[in-house]
Design a protein around this motif. Structure first.
Motif, PDB file in Angstrom:
ATOM      1  N   GLU A 122      -5.323  78.781  39.255  1.00  0.00           N
ATOM      2  CA  GLU A 122      -3.957  78.286  39.138  1.00  0.00           C
ATOM      3  C   GLU A 122      -3.029  79.423  38.733  1.00  0.00           C
ATOM      4  OE1 GLU A 122      -3.595  74.953  36.605  1.00  0.00           O
ATOM      5  OE2 GLU A 122      -4.897  73.663  37.803  1.00  0.00           O
ATOM      6  N   GLY A 123      -1.759  79.178  38.956  1.00  0.00           N
ATOM      7  CA  GLY A 123      -0.761  80.160  38.568  1.00  0.00           C
ATOM      8  C   GLY A 123      -0.542  81.194  39.653  1.00  0.00           C
ATOM      9  N   LEU A 124       0.661  81.742  39.705  1.00  0.00           N
ATOM     10  CA  LEU A 124       1.020  82.763  40.670  1.00  0.00           C
ATOM     11  C   LEU A 124       1.647  83.934  39.940  1.00  0.00           C
ATOM     12  CD1 LEU A 124       2.647  80.610  43.489  1.00  0.00           C
ATOM     13  CD2 LEU A 124       0.483  81.830  43.617  1.00  0.00           C
ATOM     14  N   PRO A 125       1.557  85.135  40.494  1.00  0.00           N
ATOM     15  CA  PRO A 125       2.209  86.277  39.854  1.00  0.00           C
ATOM     16  C   PRO A 125       3.700  86.025  39.684  1.00  0.00           C
ATOM     17  CG  PRO A 125       0.752  86.993  41.632  1.00  0.00           C
ATOM     18  CD  PRO A 125       0.835  85.509  41.720  1.00  0.00           C
ATOM     19  N   ARG A 126       4.250  86.479  38.556  1.00  0.00           N
ATOM     20  CA  ARG A 126       5.653  86.229  38.283  1.00  0.00           C
ATOM     21  C   ARG A 126       6.558  87.336  38.810  1.00  0.00           C
ATOM     22  NH1 ARG A 126       6.154  85.245  32.096  1.00  0.00           N
ATOM     23  NH2 ARG A 126       8.262  84.630  32.657  1.00  0.00           N
ATOM     24  N   SER A 127       5.983  88.428  39.295  1.00  0.00           N
ATOM     25  CA  SER A 127       6.805  89.504  39.833  1.00  0.00           C
ATOM     26  C   SER A 127       7.450  89.055  41.138  1.00  0.00           C
ATOM     27  CB  SER A 127       5.965  90.762  40.066  1.00  0.00           C
ATOM     28  OG  SER A 127       4.926  90.486  40.977  1.00  0.00           O
ATOM     29  N   VAL A 128       8.597  89.633  41.442  1.00  0.00           N
ATOM     30  CA  VAL A 128       9.340  89.289  42.656  1.00  0.00           C
ATOM     31  C   VAL A 128       9.409  90.535  43.536  1.00  0.00           C
ATOM     32  CG1 VAL A 128      11.515  88.469  43.590  1.00  0.00           C
ATOM     33  CG2 VAL A 128      10.700  87.585  41.401  1.00  0.00           C
ATOM     34  N   ASP A 129       8.932  90.417  44.750  1.00  0.00           N
ATOM     35  CA  ASP A 129       8.917  91.538  45.683  1.00  0.00           C
ATOM     36  C   ASP A 129      10.152  91.456  46.576  1.00  0.00           C
ATOM     37  OD1 ASP A 129       8.415  93.586  47.393  1.00  0.00           O
ATOM     38  OD2 ASP A 129       6.561  92.768  48.233  1.00  0.00           O
ATOM     39  N   ASP A 130      11.099  92.339  46.334  1.00  0.00           N
ATOM     40  CA  ASP A 130      12.339  92.330  47.113  1.00  0.00           C
ATOM     41  C   ASP A 130      12.380  93.422  48.167  1.00  0.00           C
ATOM     42  OD1 ASP A 130      12.575  94.550  45.521  1.00  0.00           O
ATOM     43  OD2 ASP A 130      14.492  93.992  44.611  1.00  0.00           O
ATOM     44  N   THR A 131      11.257  94.120  48.398  1.00  0.00           N
ATOM     45  CA  THR A 131      11.295  95.273  49.298  1.00  0.00           C
ATOM     46  C   THR A 131      11.663  94.884  50.722  1.00  0.00           C
ATOM     47  OG1 THR A 131       8.892  95.048  49.570  1.00  0.00           O
ATOM     48  CG2 THR A 131       9.659  96.642  47.945  1.00  0.00           C
ATOM     49  N   GLY A 132      11.131  93.761  51.203  1.00  0.00           N
ATOM     50  CA  GLY A 132      11.446  93.350  52.566  1.00  0.00           C
ATOM     51  C   GLY A 132      12.909  93.018  52.748  1.00  0.00           C
ATOM     52  N   VAL A 133      13.523  92.425  51.715  1.00  0.00           N
ATOM     53  CA  VAL A 133      14.947  92.094  51.786  1.00  0.00           C
ATOM     54  C   VAL A 133      15.789  93.360  51.699  1.00  0.00           C
ATOM     55  CG1 VAL A 133      16.808  90.790  50.718  1.00  0.00           C
ATOM     56  CG2 VAL A 133      14.512  89.830  50.769  1.00  0.00           C
ATOM     57  N   LEU A 134      15.455  94.229  50.747  1.00  0.00           N
ATOM     58  CA  LEU A 134      16.235  95.459  50.574  1.00  0.00           C
ATOM     59  C   LEU A 134      16.157  96.356  51.805  1.00  0.00           C
ATOM     60  CD1 LEU A 134      15.490  96.395  46.850  1.00  0.00           C
ATOM     61  CD2 LEU A 134      17.542  95.351  47.799  1.00  0.00           C
ATOM     62  N   ALA A 135      15.044  96.281  52.529  1.00  0.00           N
ATOM     63  CA  ALA A 135      14.904  97.100  53.733  1.00  0.00           C
ATOM     64  C   ALA A 135      15.958  96.757  54.774  1.00  0.00           C
ATOM     65  CB  ALA A 135      13.510  96.927  54.334  1.00  0.00           C
ATOM     66  N   THR A 136      16.479  95.527  54.742  1.00  0.00           N
ATOM     67  CA  THR A 136      17.505  95.136  55.706  1.00  0.00           C
ATOM     68  C   THR A 136      18.914  95.170  55.110  1.00  0.00           C
ATOM     69  OG1 THR A 136      17.300  92.786  55.155  1.00  0.00           O
ATOM     70  CG2 THR A 136      15.860  93.642  56.871  1.00  0.00           C
ATOM     71  N   LEU A 137      19.023  95.319  53.780  1.00  0.00           N
ATOM     72  CA  LEU A 137      20.336  95.333  53.134  1.00  0.00           C
ATOM     73  C   LEU A 137      20.849  96.737  52.824  1.00  0.00           C
ATOM     74  CD1 LEU A 137      20.051  92.404  50.538  1.00  0.00           C
ATOM     75  CD2 LEU A 137      21.255  92.395  52.718  1.00  0.00           C
ATOM     76  N   PRO A 163       5.165  85.349  62.135  1.00  0.00           N
ATOM     77  CA  PRO A 163       5.941  85.945  61.030  1.00  0.00           C
ATOM     78  C   PRO A 163       7.188  85.117  60.726  1.00  0.00           C
ATOM     79  CG  PRO A 163       6.401  87.098  63.070  1.00  0.00           C
ATOM     80  CD  PRO A 163       5.325  86.097  63.392  1.00  0.00           C
ATOM     81  N   THR A 164       7.866  85.515  59.641  1.00  0.00           N
ATOM     82  CA  THR A 164       9.103  84.833  59.271  1.00  0.00           C
ATOM     83  C   THR A 164       9.991  85.777  58.461  1.00  0.00           C
ATOM     84  OG1 THR A 164       9.995  82.763  58.388  1.00  0.00           O
ATOM     85  CG2 THR A 164       8.300  83.843  57.071  1.00  0.00           C
ATOM     86  N   TYR A 165      11.138  85.268  58.090  1.00  0.00           N
ATOM     87  CA  TYR A 165      12.162  86.022  57.370  1.00  0.00           C
ATOM     88  C   TYR A 165      11.665  86.432  55.977  1.00  0.00           C
ATOM     89  CZ  TYR A 165      16.428  86.175  54.440  1.00  0.00           C
ATOM     90  OH  TYR A 165      17.396  86.502  53.533  1.00  0.00           O
ATOM     91  N   PRO A 166      11.672  87.739  55.622  1.00  0.00           N
ATOM     92  CA  PRO A 166      11.161  88.180  54.318  1.00  0.00           C
ATOM     93  C   PRO A 166      11.879  87.556  53.125  1.00  0.00           C
ATOM     94  CG  PRO A 166      11.467  90.057  55.777  1.00  0.00           C
ATOM     95  CD  PRO A 166      12.084  88.880  56.458  1.00  0.00           C
ATOM     96  N   GLY A 167      13.175  87.258  53.267  1.00  0.00           N
ATOM     97  CA  GLY A 167      13.900  86.644  52.163  1.00  0.00           C
ATOM     98  C   GLY A 167      13.367  85.270  51.813  1.00  0.00           C
ATOM     99  N   LEU A 168      12.856  84.544  52.810  1.00  0.00           N
ATOM    100  CA  LEU A 168      12.237  83.248  52.561  1.00  0.00           C
ATOM    101  C   LEU A 168      10.935  83.421  51.787  1.00  0.00           C
ATOM    102  CD1 LEU A 168      11.708  80.227  52.936  1.00  0.00           C
ATOM    103  CD2 LEU A 168      10.846  80.747  55.222  1.00  0.00           C
ATOM    104  N   LEU A 169      10.117  84.383  52.202  1.00  0.00           N
ATOM    105  CA  LEU A 169       8.845  84.616  51.520  1.00  0.00           C
ATOM    106  C   LEU A 169       9.077  85.039  50.078  1.00  0.00           C
ATOM    107  CD1 LEU A 169       6.926  86.519  54.347  1.00  0.00           C
ATOM    108  CD2 LEU A 169       6.773  84.101  53.735  1.00  0.00           C
ATOM    109  N   ALA A 170      10.047  85.928  49.866  1.00  0.00           N
ATOM    110  CA  ALA A 170      10.334  86.382  48.502  1.00  0.00           C
ATOM    111  C   ALA A 170      10.847  85.239  47.641  1.00  0.00           C
ATOM    112  CB  ALA A 170      11.352  87.523  48.545  1.00  0.00           C
ATOM    113  N   ALA A 171      11.713  84.391  48.210  1.00  0.00           N
ATOM    114  CA  ALA A 171      12.252  83.261  47.452  1.00  0.00           C
ATOM    115  C   ALA A 171      11.149  82.274  47.095  1.00  0.00           C
ATOM    116  CB  ALA A 171      13.349  82.570  48.246  1.00  0.00           C
ATOM    117  N   ALA A 172      10.250  82.001  48.034  1.00  0.00           N
ATOM    118  CA  ALA A 172       9.157  81.067  47.768  1.00  0.00           C
ATOM    119  C   ALA A 172       8.287  81.568  46.623  1.00  0.00           C
ATOM    120  CB  ALA A 172       8.317  80.867  49.031  1.00  0.00           C
ATOM    121  N   ARG A 173       7.903  82.820  46.694  1.00  0.00           N
ATOM    122  CA  ARG A 173       7.038  83.365  45.644  1.00  0.00           C
ATOM    123  C   ARG A 173       7.751  83.424  44.308  1.00  0.00           C
ATOM    124  NH1 ARG A 173       5.214  87.425  50.312  1.00  0.00           N
ATOM    125  NH2 ARG A 173       3.348  86.300  51.013  1.00  0.00           N
ATOM    126  N   ALA A 174       9.049  83.718  44.334  1.00  0.00           N
ATOM    127  CA  ALA A 174       9.811  83.725  43.087  1.00  0.00           C
ATOM    128  C   ALA A 174       9.889  82.335  42.472  1.00  0.00           C
ATOM    129  CB  ALA A 174      11.219  84.262  43.337  1.00  0.00           C
TER     130      ALA A 174
END
Length: 482
Positions: free
Chosen positions: A97-112, A211-222
């Protein structure tokens, strides 16, 4: 100093010149600086304002500018290592149980990220300045400022006129939605995060396209949600795998992009649309329809399919859309549309997170979409994107004929390029940047192991066909050098 010197240049020069002044001494007037450096009063004013913001000088209305008495002292080294424990500590849970609490924003920042001068940006997802309706936006902002009560508190759901406009856009004038079914949000990313928090409890699974939009994956994990992949092919989401995915995971949420999917560009085939709704309904699950690209259809596009929300009879679909992609990164106005108790939960999440979307921004959006400039702008975007897409597909065939050519869709703002097996996307992207072109590696678009190495190549952020061609030529040079 030349007349066209930038504010940053003048700030640096003034800082060096004023460094000899003792603390508290009055500095030369703005008029004398205009004459001395040969720049406009506006440039001087902005440079002085920057120095004041940095604490280098202070301004006193009616008296002038003075050298600051106490500049901010250098910061002493800090020991923040304790934060690693505080940010990672989790209460005891059962195994697995439980998920890592870190947030990976690299995929989003790569497009911003903003490319450096001289670098062709094929990595982003926003319109180039030449395609933005900047004059219409300025007029809309001015019109919004004149509206009565523009600075008053808006309804938490959003302005009724704007919600009504979104409802008609989503489901048509006689569709199943009206203003009461719409919540105005702060853009597409905000909509997705709100939907995830409302519909998927922490620790649960949510089905996503792969595949899908990295911002969605990052938001889900966050949000503490596990994104579970369901493959996409040329016809969109693989519905033959969807039912098993719901059964295997117990998920109660599917997030998908039926139109001009990011990153593949796929459009959900007609025979799969009803299947998505049927399977989700049988699983007692919601479908979040991320309709980010509907206003990015190209001039040569066929008539677009209706939204899933317009065909939904049971309140299964939560529809997300935004004005940002087709206007400006800073017009962060979007919408969530839903029917039934789920809308109340979505509203509650947004109210707790951010209260409401700023009224002046909503009023400006209303002014824009109600103006004669709006349909003209949509036509200009459709033509501009079609021109850039054609230039990119032609350049890829010419410069990289040995690669599998991406499917060219008549909508959206990017192409999905498959690299040869064994290619390292990160190294390829780095090599491309050295050649003067920024691209987005494909790894961040996969919720699990990628099926193959890819690059996402965007054309919307370029100035036109010439820059697109230059960017592909630079990418080809980088690939040949490897």
């Amino acid at each position: 100093m030349k007349k066209n010197s930038s504010v940053a240049d003048l700030r640096d020069r003034l800082r060096m010149a004023f460094d000899r002044y003792p603390p508290g001494e009055k500095l030369p007037s703005s008029r004398s600086l205009v004459e001395q450096y040969g720049v406009s009063p506006v440039t001087v004013s902005r440079a002085v304002a920057r120095l004041a913001a940095e604490g280098f000088l202070v301004t006193r209305p009616g008296a002038g500018s003075f050298r600051a008495r106490n500049e901010r002292p250098a910061r002493a080294p800090e020991d923040t290592s304790w934060q690693e424990v505080a940010l990672s500590a989790e209460p005891a849970t059962a195994p697995g149980e439980g998920l890592p609490r870190s947030v990976d924003d690299t995929g989003v920042l790569a497009t911003l990220s903003v490319p450096l001068p001289g670098v062709t940006g094929l990595h982003g997802g926003y319109l180039h300045a030449s395609l933005r309706p900047e004059r219409a936006l300025a007029s809309a902002l001015a019109g919004a400022a004149r509206r009565p009560g523009v600075w008053a508190q808006p309804p938490v759901e959003g302005l009724e006129e704007l919600r009504g406009w979104f409802a008609r856009e989503i489901a048509g004038p006689s569709g199943p939605l009206d203003a009461a079914d719409v919540l105005v949000t702060g853009g597409g990313q905000s909509s997705l995060t709100t939907a995830l928090r409302a519909l998927a409890p922490p620790g649960s699974s949510a089905l996503v396209e792969s595949p899908t939009y990295p911002g969605l994956l990052a938001a889900a994990r966050a949000c503490g949600v596990r994104p579970v992949p369901v493959p996409v092919d040329a016809d969109g989401l693989r519905t033959d795998l969807l039912e098993d995915a719901f059964a295997a995971t117990g998920a109660r949420l599917l997030l998908c992009q039926p139109l001009f999917h990011n990153p593949t560009g796929a459009v959900l085939a007609p025979h799969r649309r009803a299947e998505v709704l049927r399977i989700a309904r049988a699983a007692n699950a919601f479908v979040v329809e991320d309709d980010f690209a509907r206003r990015l259809a190209h001039t040569d596009a066929a008539p677009l399919p209706p939204t899933l929300a317009s065909e939904d009879e049971h309140g299964t679909v939560v529809h997300a859309c935004s004005l940002t992609k087709v206007t400006s990164p800073s017009l962060r106005v979007g919408a969530l549309a839903a029917r039934g108790p789920v809308l109340r939960r979505l509203r509650a999440i947004q109210v707790v997170d951010s209260f409401f979307v700023a009224r002046p921004l909503q009023e400006a959006a209303l002014e824009l979409v109600g103006s004669p400039a709006w349909p003209r702008h949509l036509r200009a975007v459709a033509a501009g994107l079609a021109e850039r897409r054609t230039a990119m597909t032609d350049a890829l065939v010419r410069e990289l004929p040995h690669l599998e050519q991406p499917v060219s869709r008549r909508g959206g703002y990017h192409l999905w390029l498959r690299l040869p097996e064994g290619s390292d996307e990160s190294e390829t992207a780095a090599a491309a940047l050295r050649e003067g072109v920024a691209v987005a590696p494909g790894r961040a678009y996969f919720p699990a192991e990628p099926t193959a190495p890819h690059l996402r190549l965007g054309f919307a952020g370029t100035s036109g066909a010439q820059e697109v061609t230059l960017g592909v030529r630079r990418l080809a040079r980088a690939l040949r050098a490897r």
